[in-house]
Structures are given as structure tokens and as C-alpha cells.
Design a protein around this motif. Structure first.
Motif, PDB file in Angstrom:
ATOM      1  N   LEU A 290       0.756  -1.247   0.086  1.00 58.32           N
ATOM      2  CA  LEU A 290      -0.158   0.031  -0.103  1.00 58.32           C
ATOM      3  C   LEU A 290       0.897   1.335   0.062  1.00 58.32           C
ATOM      4  CD1 LEU A 290      -2.720  -1.059   2.623  1.00 58.32           C
ATOM      5  CD2 LEU A 290      -2.978  -0.810   0.022  1.00 58.32           C
ATOM      6  N   GLY A 291       2.059   1.262   0.712  1.00 61.68           N
ATOM      7  CA  GLY A 291       2.820   2.439   0.598  1.00 61.68           C
ATOM      8  C   GLY A 291       3.710   2.347  -0.547  1.00 61.68           C
ATOM      9  N   ALA A 292       4.225   1.526  -1.061  1.00 59.95           N
ATOM     10  CA  ALA A 292       5.034   1.475  -2.450  1.00 59.95           C
ATOM     11  C   ALA A 292       4.256   1.621  -3.589  1.00 59.95           C
ATOM     12  CB  ALA A 292       5.534  -0.071  -2.532  1.00 59.95           C
ATOM     13  N   THR A 293       3.070   1.533  -3.476  1.00 61.64           N
ATOM     14  CA  THR A 293       2.193   1.923  -4.715  1.00 61.64           C
ATOM     15  C   THR A 293       1.405   3.140  -4.396  1.00 61.64           C
ATOM     16  OG1 THR A 293       0.203   0.766  -3.548  1.00 61.64           O
ATOM     17  CG2 THR A 293       1.556  -0.337  -5.343  1.00 61.64           C
ATOM     18  N   ASN A 294       1.617   3.941  -3.303  1.00 63.74           N
ATOM     19  CA  ASN A 294       1.070   5.407  -3.236  1.00 63.74           C
ATOM     20  C   ASN A 294      -0.192   5.157  -2.827  1.00 63.74           C
ATOM     21  OD1 ASN A 294       3.748   6.213  -3.724  1.00 63.74           O
ATOM     22  ND2 ASN A 294       3.345   7.076  -5.620  1.00 63.74           N
ATOM     23  N   MET A 295      -0.949   4.069  -2.686  1.00 65.20           N
ATOM     24  CA  MET A 295      -2.454   4.095  -2.453  1.00 65.20           C
ATOM     25  C   MET A 295      -2.750   4.572  -1.142  1.00 65.20           C
ATOM     26  SD  MET A 295      -3.199   0.455  -3.891  1.00 65.20           S
ATOM     27  CE  MET A 295      -5.114   0.394  -3.529  1.00 65.20           C
ATOM     28  N   PHE A 296      -2.084   4.236   0.013  1.00 64.96           N
ATOM     29  CA  PHE A 296      -2.488   4.802   1.254  1.00 64.96           C
ATOM     30  C   PHE A 296      -2.622   6.416   1.485  1.00 64.96           C
ATOM     31  CE2 PHE A 296      -2.245   5.078   6.049  1.00 64.96           C
ATOM     32  CZ  PHE A 296      -3.138   4.652   6.224  1.00 64.96           C
ATOM     33  N   SER A 297      -1.569   7.114   0.791  1.00 62.93           N
ATOM     34  CA  SER A 297      -1.520   8.391   0.712  1.00 62.93           C
ATOM     35  C   SER A 297      -2.619   9.135   0.214  1.00 62.93           C
ATOM     36  CB  SER A 297      -0.136   9.224   0.472  1.00 62.93           C
ATOM     37  OG  SER A 297      -0.153   8.879  -1.102  1.00 62.93           O
ATOM     38  N   ARG A 298      -3.015   8.395  -1.107  1.00 63.47           N
ATOM     39  CA  ARG A 298      -4.269   9.036  -1.855  1.00 63.47           C
ATOM     40  C   ARG A 298      -5.426   8.645  -0.868  1.00 63.47           C
ATOM     41  NH1 ARG A 298      -1.531   6.834  -6.328  1.00 63.47           N
ATOM     42  NH2 ARG A 298      -2.886   4.748  -6.255  1.00 63.47           N
ATOM     43  N   PHE A 299      -5.447   7.629  -0.247  1.00 63.85           N
ATOM     44  CA  PHE A 299      -6.671   7.449   0.570  1.00 63.85           C
ATOM     45  C   PHE A 299      -6.854   8.444   1.797  1.00 63.85           C
ATOM     46  CE2 PHE A 299      -8.036   5.272   4.632  1.00 63.85           C
ATOM     47  CZ  PHE A 299      -9.437   5.169   4.355  1.00 63.85           C
ATOM     48  N   ILE A 300      -5.466   8.808   2.355  1.00 66.13           N
ATOM     49  CA  ILE A 300      -5.506   9.661   3.292  1.00 66.13           C
ATOM     50  C   ILE A 300      -5.798  11.074   3.118  1.00 66.13           C
ATOM     51  CG2 ILE A 300      -3.635  11.052   5.038  1.00 66.13           C
ATOM     52  CD1 ILE A 300      -4.510   8.173   6.168  1.00 66.13           C
ATOM     53  N   ARG A 301      -5.331  11.632   2.248  1.00 58.89           N
ATOM     54  CA  ARG A 301      -5.626  12.924   1.540  1.00 58.89           C
ATOM     55  C   ARG A 301      -7.272  12.926   1.073  1.00 58.89           C
ATOM     56  NH1 ARG A 301      -2.108  15.128   4.123  1.00 58.89           N
ATOM     57  NH2 ARG A 301       0.004  14.657   3.258  1.00 58.89           N
ATOM     58  N   ARG A 302      -7.915  11.811   0.912  1.00 56.30           N
ATOM     59  CA  ARG A 302      -9.443  12.109   0.484  1.00 56.30           C
ATOM     60  C   ARG A 302     -10.146  11.850   1.798  1.00 56.30           C
ATOM     61  NH1 ARG A 302     -13.262  11.494  -3.346  1.00 56.30           N
ATOM     62  NH2 ARG A 302     -15.037  10.198  -2.741  1.00 56.30           N
ATOM     63  N   ALA A 303      -9.706  10.965   2.613  1.00 59.55           N
ATOM     64  CA  ALA A 303     -10.764  10.379   3.681  1.00 59.55           C
ATOM     65  C   ALA A 303     -10.328  11.215   5.127  1.00 59.55           C
ATOM     66  CB  ALA A 303     -10.643   8.979   3.762  1.00 59.55           C
ATOM     67  N   ILE A 304      -9.061  11.727   5.355  1.00 55.71           N
ATOM     68  CA  ILE A 304      -8.605  12.263   6.521  1.00 55.71           C
ATOM     69  C   ILE A 304      -8.127  13.733   6.320  1.00 55.71           C
ATOM     70  CG2 ILE A 304      -7.197  11.573   8.575  1.00 55.71           C
ATOM     71  CD1 ILE A 304      -7.109   8.955   7.563  1.00 55.71           C
ATOM     72  N   PRO A 305      -8.957  14.605   5.937  1.00 54.40           N
ATOM     73  CA  PRO A 305      -8.403  15.835   5.899  1.00 54.40           C
ATOM     74  C   PRO A 305      -8.244  16.323   7.636  1.00 54.40           C
ATOM     75  CG  PRO A 305     -10.694  15.976   5.820  1.00 54.40           C
ATOM     76  CD  PRO A 305     -10.446  14.563   5.618  1.00 54.40           C
ATOM     77  N   PRO A 306      -7.621  17.486   7.723  1.00 54.95           N
ATOM     78  CA  PRO A 306      -7.238  18.007   8.953  1.00 54.95           C
ATOM     79  C   PRO A 306      -8.224  18.008  10.170  1.00 54.95           C
ATOM     80  CG  PRO A 306      -6.375  19.338   7.517  1.00 54.95           C
ATOM     81  CD  PRO A 306      -7.090  18.555   6.711  1.00 54.95           C
ATOM     82  N   VAL A 307      -9.475  18.244   9.988  1.00 50.28           N
ATOM     83  CA  VAL A 307     -10.311  18.047  10.958  1.00 50.28           C
ATOM     84  C   VAL A 307     -10.845  16.618  11.303  1.00 50.28           C
ATOM     85  CG1 VAL A 307     -12.460  18.090   9.219  1.00 50.28           C
ATOM     86  CG2 VAL A 307     -12.845  18.846  11.471  1.00 50.28           C
ATOM     87  N   ILE A 308     -10.834  15.668  10.343  1.00 53.61           N
ATOM     88  CA  ILE A 308     -11.056  14.509  10.801  1.00 53.61           C
ATOM     89  C   ILE A 308      -9.691  13.807  11.333  1.00 53.61           C
ATOM     90  CG2 ILE A 308     -11.184  11.829   9.781  1.00 53.61           C
ATOM     91  CD1 ILE A 308     -13.838  13.880   9.354  1.00 53.61           C
ATOM     92  N   GLY A 309      -8.583  14.238  11.256  1.00 51.58           N
ATOM     93  CA  GLY A 309      -7.250  13.718  11.949  1.00 51.58           C
ATOM     94  C   GLY A 309      -7.319  14.615  13.362  1.00 51.58           C
ATOM     95  N   ALA A 310      -8.073  15.755  13.369  1.00 57.35           N
ATOM     96  CA  ALA A 310      -8.177  16.106  14.855  1.00 57.35           C
ATOM     97  C   ALA A 310      -9.180  15.190  15.730  1.00 57.35           C
ATOM     98  CB  ALA A 310      -8.710  17.554  14.844  1.00 57.35           C
ATOM     99  N   ILE A 311     -10.211  14.736  15.092  1.00 60.30           N
ATOM    100  CA  ILE A 311     -11.191  13.927  15.604  1.00 60.30           C
ATOM    101  C   ILE A 311     -10.606  12.592  16.170  1.00 60.30           C
ATOM    102  CG2 ILE A 311     -13.507  12.655  15.158  1.00 60.30           C
ATOM    103  CD1 ILE A 311     -14.332  15.064  13.368  1.00 60.30           C
ATOM    104  N   ILE A 312      -9.661  12.239  15.058  1.00 59.01           N
ATOM    105  CA  ILE A 312      -9.276  10.695  15.514  1.00 59.01           C
ATOM    106  C   ILE A 312      -8.113  10.876  16.590  1.00 59.01           C
ATOM    107  CG2 ILE A 312      -7.320   9.293  14.371  1.00 59.01           C
ATOM    108  CD1 ILE A 312      -8.616   9.518  11.924  1.00 59.01           C
ATOM    109  N   ILE A 313      -7.426  11.951  16.822  1.00 61.22           N
ATOM    110  CA  ILE A 313      -6.368  12.125  17.875  1.00 61.22           C
ATOM    111  C   ILE A 313      -7.244  12.452  19.039  1.00 61.22           C
ATOM    112  CG2 ILE A 313      -4.786  14.165  18.929  1.00 61.22           C
ATOM    113  CD1 ILE A 313      -4.217  14.785  16.019  1.00 61.22           C
ATOM    114  N   LEU A 314      -8.519  13.044  19.216  1.00 62.37           N
ATOM    115  CA  LEU A 314      -9.356  13.333  20.176  1.00 62.37           C
ATOM    116  C   LEU A 314      -9.843  12.002  20.802  1.00 62.37           C
ATOM    117  CD1 LEU A 314     -10.645  15.126  22.383  1.00 62.37           C
ATOM    118  CD2 LEU A 314     -12.556  15.490  20.427  1.00 62.37           C
TER     119      LEU A 314
END
Length: 473
Positions: A118-142
């Protein structure tokens, strides 16, 4: 543009530290982690005898050290310490107890290779950018901070042994860290005191526990000084068509768990979590999990407790993490040193952990405050927190009545709450549009800064501290 260290940090992630300071800070990170608890639980569930259990624990420490050195020094180059993940614990106990340790180890290998892919094919970063914008990241940290609170509190006020001694030693540890943080603003050398606050608090908390008769270091005297590691000590791996797909899915939850740690580190240090760093970190995560399978039989994940420790000490240098990784490797070769770490009372460790939880919750709230809290965001926040916290208070008989896979999922409030947040982000209308608008706003802000050569830019909503400084090249 190049990101400089945050002005509230004593040392940024690429700052050099002396060897002595690196080892001291690295030891703090090792002491603040409950690395030995997960392998002990798993080894006990597998029915390992005393000698085999000691070796299992030793190999877990070695795997953690190797994974930390790979992730912090070579792949992600973030101040990350890797440790055994609790997410797949129930699944590993079931597979190992019913099918044997070789099958359990075999079930871990395909999933680790999948994470690397997933990392070697860049698939996970594309998923992160689409599914986890900063506000979702904040929610996950909380969610990470809130769902870990019961572990910390029950660990301090534990009835396993002397309740009074556990409560006093744990609370003293917690209070001393708070005092060191306050001293930073009151004393001339308060910043230096805060840097060593954790190791000082652990030493004092352990002394209190010893004075009350609950600290036992007898295992140190009987432990040997040196022992060589042996991959596949429990036999060559066996691959089962039922357990391998199950663990592959569990690895996705582990990735979700460790992504929350990555966002925490980004928020605390102000260092950008770029696509390249995400992809390299995913490859490093998979390789660390593979090392865990080969040596310790446990998947690795980035520990959120270490992210919180960075906020406490204000030192984010990777040198400290690399020193921590080197200490873990040394512990894997030296059972006597490992016995010293494992002899620190659990209540004291959880006193540190309680402060970490408090720091993570504070960081998550601060990041949310800097985000746009419209109706859509509030819905995601409320639903994900509800689901994540529900796993903590759900009656045991209800969990036992659920299908096996659901039981594995419910064992991690982080996985449940994070999954709900991501699914709602993907499914609710307006999410993609807001992400595009945020990206356009960032580009416009960057172009505007080009006309102000020396003006500092304000932090993005993905950072914890609004005072972070961005230098213009």
C-alpha cells in the motif's frame, strides 16, 4: 517553503542532540511505554512456560527496537517509536491458542506485505488525503486520547496488589510531571527540568512504590546479561486460509490506529505530513510488522504515548527516538536490562500514561477549535466519539454475543471511532468540496506569503500550535 521547528519546541525533529541527552530522552520514551504488557498477555494466553515467556518478551523488545530504527531513521523520518499493537490482540490469542504459534506467525506475514505494498504503490497516501483531512485527523486524535483514558486510570487505581500503594505511586508520578510542566513557566531552568520530567517522575514514583512495599526488582538479579535472538524460535510459520485474510483486515485497523499517531506528531511538531512521508511511513510500518512476526509474533504500530511525551518534554528530535530504538535493541540482547524496565510498577507507568492521554485530548480539542465546525463536522464528531466511547462501556456479554470478527473490531475504540469518522467523511455530501476549497485556500495563502519575504505564516488547521513559523526560501 521549509518548515522550521515550532518556537515552543526546545528541539525540532532534525535538531542534533548530544549522545548523553539523546540516551536520557530515549530512555524516557522507553519508560513511558507499556511495551511488555501486550506480549505478556499474549504469551500467557498462548500458554507459554516461564522461560519461553521471557524469551517471547525479549524478542518483542528487539523487534520494537528494529522497527523504531527503521521508521525514525530510514523510512518515515518522523519522531516515532514503534511498539506492539493492541488492536489484533484478541485475534492473535484466538489463532495462537487454537491453531498454534506457527499458524499465528504465518497469519501476520501476508498482512505485513500488504501494508508495504500500500505504501510502495502510493495508494495509502491517496486514501489519507481523500478520507482524512485535518479536521478528521483532529477527531481521530481526540478519540485516541479519550479511549485510552480508562486504560490509564484503571492502571493507576488497580486492585492487582495493594490498591493504596498503586494509587499513591501513580498519582505522585502524574503530579510530578504536572509540577515540572508548571516549573517551565516559573523557574529559570524550568525548560531543562521539563525535558527530564518523565524519567524523574518514574524514579520518584518507583521510590514511593518501593517504600510502600509494591516494587519488586528481584527478577533483575536472576536475569542473564546476554542472550542471542533466534528468528522462528517457535517453529517455521504456517499459513492458514482463514486466519491470513482476517489478519490482513486487522492490519488495516492497525494502520488507522498508527495514522492517528502520525497526525498527533504533525500537530505537535508542525512538521508537514507529506504524501512521500506517508508512503514511506506505510512501507516502514509494514516492514516493522514483518520484523515483529519474524522475532516477536506481534504487529508493530506507532505509539501515541510517545507523541504525547513530545508535547510534555518539548523535544521532538529524531535523535531521541533513535536512541530509544537502540535501547530497545539492547534490551532484546540483554535480559537483565529488560528486567529493570519490566520491574517498574505498572501504576507508575500508567501515571505517565494518564498525562499522555490528557495531552492528546488537549491537542485534539485545540485542533478542532482551529477548524470550521459546521453542521456536517459536528455530526461526524458526535457520531465518531459516541461509537468510540461506546466500545469502552459496552457490556462484556454483549461483546461476547457478537460474531468473532466484530469482537476483534470492538476491542479497539480507536479503530471503531476512526472508522466511523472516515466513513462519514467519505459518504456525507460536501466533504470532497471542502477538501478542494481548503487546498485552494492553502495555495492562495502560499502565493500571498511570497510577497512578504520575512512575514511568518500562521499554522494550518492540521497543527496543534498556532504560533508555528514557516520560513520562505
Amino acid at each position: 517553503m521549509t518548515m522550521q521547528k515550532h518556537p515552543r519546541l526546545i528541539a525540532g525533529i532534525n535538531d542534533r542532540l548530544s549522545l548523553g541527552k539523546s540516551l536520557l530522552l530515549g530512555a524516557q520514551h522507553v519508560l513511558s511505554m507499556d511495551l511488555y504488557i501486550m506480549p505478556l498477555i499474549l504469551g500467557g494466553a498462548l500458554g507459554l512456560a516461564s522461560g519461553e515467556l521471557t524469551y517471547f518478551l525479549q524478542m518483542s523488545f528487539l523487534a520494537c527496537g528494529i522497527a523504531t530504527l527503521l521508521q525514525s531513521g530510514l523510512f518515515m523520518k518522523f519522531p516515532i517509536v514503534q511498539g506492539p499493537s493492541y488492536v489484533p490482540l484478541a485475534a492473535l490469542c484466538t489463532i495462537g491458542a487454537t491453531m498454534g504459534i506457527p499458524t499465528m506467525i504465518g497469519s501476520l506475514i501476508p498482512g505485513a506485505l500488504l501494508v508495504m505494498a500500500l505504501g510502495a504503490t502510493n495508494m495509502f497516501s491517496r486514501f489519507i488525503r481523500r478520507a482524512i483531512p485535518p479536521v478528521i485527523g483532529a477527531i481521530i486524535i481526540l478519540i485516541v486520547g479519550i479511549t485510552l483514558v480508562p486504560t490509564a486510570v484503571t492502571g493507576v487505581f488497580s486492585t492487582n496488589g495493594d490498591l493504596t500503594a498503586n494509587a499513591v505511586s501513580g498519582c505522585v508520578t502524574f503530579a510530578l510531571i504536572v509540577a515540572c510542566m508548571i516549573a517551565r513557566y516559573c523557574l529559570k531552568n524550568g525548560a531543562r527540568l521539563q525535558m527530564v520530567s518523565v524519567i524523574l517522575a518514574v524514579a520518584v514514583g518507583t521510590a514511593v512504590a518501593a517504600a510502600m512495599g509494591t516494587a519488586d526488582f528481584s527478577a533483575v538479579g536472576s536475569a542473564s546479561w546476554f542472550s542471542l535472538p533466534q528468528p522462528f524460535h517457535f517453529g517455521m510459520p504456517k499459513f492458514d486460509l482463514q486466519s491470513c485474510p482476517l489478519m490482513a483486515v486487522m492490519y488495516l485497523f492497525i494502520l488507522l490506529d498508527t495514522t492517528g499517531t502520525w497526525f498527533s506528531v504533525e500537530a505537535i511538531t508542525g512538521e508537514p505530513l507529506t504524501d512521500r512521508r506517508i508512503n514511506r511511513g506505510t512501507v516502514g510500518e509494514g516492514l516493522g510488522c514483518l520484523m515483529g512476526a519474524l522475532f516477536g509474533g506481534t504487529p508493530m504500530t506507532g505509539y501515541s504515548s510517545n507523541a504525547g511525551l513530545i508535547a510534555i518534554t518539548r523535544v521532538a528530535s529524531r535523535r531521541a527516538m533513535l536512541a530509544g530504538g537502540a535501547i530497545l535493541v539492547a534490551l532484546g540482547f540483554c535480559p537483565k536490562l529488560m528486567a529493570v524496565i519490566t520491574s517498574v510498577p505498572t501504576a507508575v507507568i500508567n501515571g505517565v500514561f494518564a498525562m499522555v492521554c490528557m495531552t492528546l485530548i488537549s491537542n485534539g480539542v485545540k485542533m478542532l477549535r482551529e477548524s470550521v465546525l459546521d453542521d456536517r463536522t459536528m455530526l461526524i464528531l458526535g457520531a465518531s466519539l459516541l461509537c468510540g466511547i461506546s466500545t469502552i462501556i459496552l457490556p462484556a456479554e454483549v461483546v461476547a454475543a457478537a460474531p468473532q470478527f466484530v469482537q476483534y473490531l470492538l476491542s479497539s475504540g480507536i479503530a471503531v471511532g476512526g472508522t466511523v469518522a472516515i466513513l462519514l467523511q467519505l459518504l456525507l455530501p460536501g466533504g470532497r468540496r471542502e477538501t478542494v476549497d481548503e487546498e485552494a485556500a492553502e495555495v492562495a495563502a502560499g502565493e500571498g506569503e511570497d510577497t512578504k519575504a520575512s512575514a511568518p505564516a500562521c499554522a494550518s488547521s492540521s497543527t496543534m500550535m498556532p504560533e508555528c513559523v514557516i520560513g520562505i526560501e
